[in-house]
Write an enzyme that holds these catalytic residues in place. Structure first.
Site, PDB file in Angstrom:
ATOM      1  N   ASP A  38       0.865  -1.180   0.000  1.00  0.00           N
ATOM      2  CA  ASP A  38       0.000   0.000   0.000  1.00  0.00           C
ATOM      3  C   ASP A  38       0.902   1.230   0.000  1.00  0.00           C
ATOM      4  OD1 ASP A  38      -2.117   1.982   0.808  1.00  0.00           O
ATOM      5  OD2 ASP A  38      -3.283   0.182   1.245  1.00  0.00           O
ATOM      6  N   TYR A 160     -14.035   5.923 -13.376  1.00  0.00           N
ATOM      7  CA  TYR A 160     -14.204   4.747 -12.504  1.00  0.00           C
ATOM      8  C   TYR A 160     -14.877   3.622 -13.286  1.00  0.00           C
ATOM      9  CZ  TYR A 160     -14.891   2.005  -8.273  1.00  0.00           C
ATOM     10  OH  TYR A 160     -14.833   0.990  -7.331  1.00  0.00           O
ATOM     11  N   LYS A 164     -12.984   0.030 -14.216  1.00  0.00           N
ATOM     12  CA  LYS A 164     -13.453  -1.264 -13.715  1.00  0.00           C
ATOM     13  C   LYS A 164     -13.909  -2.189 -14.859  1.00  0.00           C
ATOM     14  CE  LYS A 164     -12.500  -0.447  -9.405  1.00  0.00           C
ATOM     15  NZ  LYS A 164     -11.389  -1.156  -8.727  1.00  0.00           N
ATOM     16  N   ILE A 193     -19.593  -1.338  -0.520  1.00  0.00           N
ATOM     17  CA  ILE A 193     -19.100  -1.980   0.694  1.00  0.00           C
ATOM     18  C   ILE A 193     -18.697  -0.878   1.674  1.00  0.00           C
ATOM     19  CG2 ILE A 193     -17.387  -3.611   1.601  1.00  0.00           C
ATOM     20  CD1 ILE A 193     -19.188  -4.848  -0.622  1.00  0.00           C
ATOM     21  N   THR A 195     -16.526   0.883   3.533  1.00  0.00           N
ATOM     22  CA  THR A 195     -15.083   1.075   3.736  1.00  0.00           C
ATOM     23  C   THR A 195     -14.837   2.584   3.738  1.00  0.00           C
ATOM     24  OG1 THR A 195     -14.528   1.232   1.399  1.00  0.00           O
ATOM     25  CG2 THR A 195     -14.610  -1.000   2.335  1.00  0.00           C
TER      26      THR A 195
END
Ligand SMILES: NC(=O)c1ccc[n+]([C@@H]2O[C@H](COP(=O)([O-])OP(=O)(O)OC[C@H]3O[C@@H](n4cnc5c(N)ncnc54)[C@H](O)[C@@H]3O)[C@@H](O)[C@H]2O)c1
Length: 256
Positions: A38, A160, A164, A193, A195
């Protein structure tokens, strides 16, 4: 702790947060040796401490997935430390601001495509080279796409959606190119999700939250562990005949 990944080693990008962190913990709990990759070293160290707590083994390697030299060094360090690369979860990604296509800047386009799409290609490039050269050869790779890799929405940011859809395309390409060499490549397509990535979207656009939740037939958002279950399974021997697929983990989002 399970034993499904005992003696195996792999790397997870974006493992300093969210889905990547949940996956790092799940792989480690199954006995895998894990490399946490990361740009966020504080987040990475937190993930490593969580793996320590469950008795797992992990190292952190600061990696910007848009930089070929850093990705190559990540694979080298994985092999230098743990001897092999059995699996990889190419998961690092960003949402980018929600801006209409007509106002979207070139700079933001390049940044989102750079991390979400080029980053996945660079990871596969060096991972697959390693998987082909090691003995015994082969391995399993999972790339994080999104439901926005299968469909889109009027407001989903253009880069985006493009990134994807691209991830699913290059997943299929790699799956076909290396199937005979024992390298399986699949994608996961999460719905929304909970996050930090999605928390950021809701912070900037609170008016969108109710509709986004309603778009999931199960009536709620997912949690990172629900995606990591799929990623770990796809990397496991239980998925030995699964190759080139884009698996939704979305509460039914794309089913309607
Ligand atoms: N959360 C969702 O609803 C959702 C839905 C579909 C797909 N996804 C995808 O799942 C993946 C993980 O997202 P998340 O929700 O866990 O987000 P997150 O923000 O919690 O985690 C993403 C991680 O990627 C890291 N990262 C960003 N740029 C990087 C770079 N250049 N190099 C290396 N690491 C980098 C960040 O530092 C962060 O730790 C992303 O690819 C995202 O597009 C998320």
């Amino acid at each position: 702790m399970g034993e499904g990944f005992a003696g195996r080693a792999g790397l997870i990008t974006g493992a300093g947060s969210g889905i990547g962190r949940a996956a790092a913990l799940k792989f480690a709990s199954e006995g895998a040796k894990v490399v946490i990759a990361d740009v966020d070293m504080a987040g990475s160290e937190t993930t490593r401490a969580m793996i320590d707590q469950i008795g797992g083994e992990a190292i952190c390697v600061r990696t910007d997935v848009t930089q070929a030299a850093e990705v190559e060094a990540l694979v080298q360090e994985t092999v230098g430390t743990f001897g092999r690369l059995d699996f990889a979860f190419n998961n690092a990604g960003i949402a980018g601001d929600i801006v209409p296509l007509t106002d979207y800047s070139e700079e933001l386009w390049d940044r989102v495509i750079g991390i979400n799409l080029k980053g996945v290609w660079l990871c596969m490039k060096y991972e697959i080279r390693q998987m082909l050269s090691q003995s015994p050869g082969g391995g399993a790779i999972v790339n994080t796409a999104s439901v926005m890799g299968l469909i889109s929405s009027a407001t989903n940011p253009v880069a985006y959606t493009a990134s994807k859809h691209g991830v699913i395309g290059i997943t299929k390409n790699a799956a076909l190119a290396y199937a005979e060499s024992g390298v399986r490549v699949n994608a996961v397509c999460p719905g929304y999700i909970m996050t930090p990535l999605v928390a950021g979207v809701f912070e900037r656009h609170p008016e969108r939250k109710a509709q986004i939740v309603a778009d999931h037939p199960v009536g709620r958002l997912g949690v990172p562990e629900e995606v990591s279950e799929a990623a770990v399974w796809l990397c496991s021997d239980a998925a030995s005949f699964v190759n080139g697929t884009a698996m939704t983990v979305d509460g039914g989002y794309v089913a309607h």
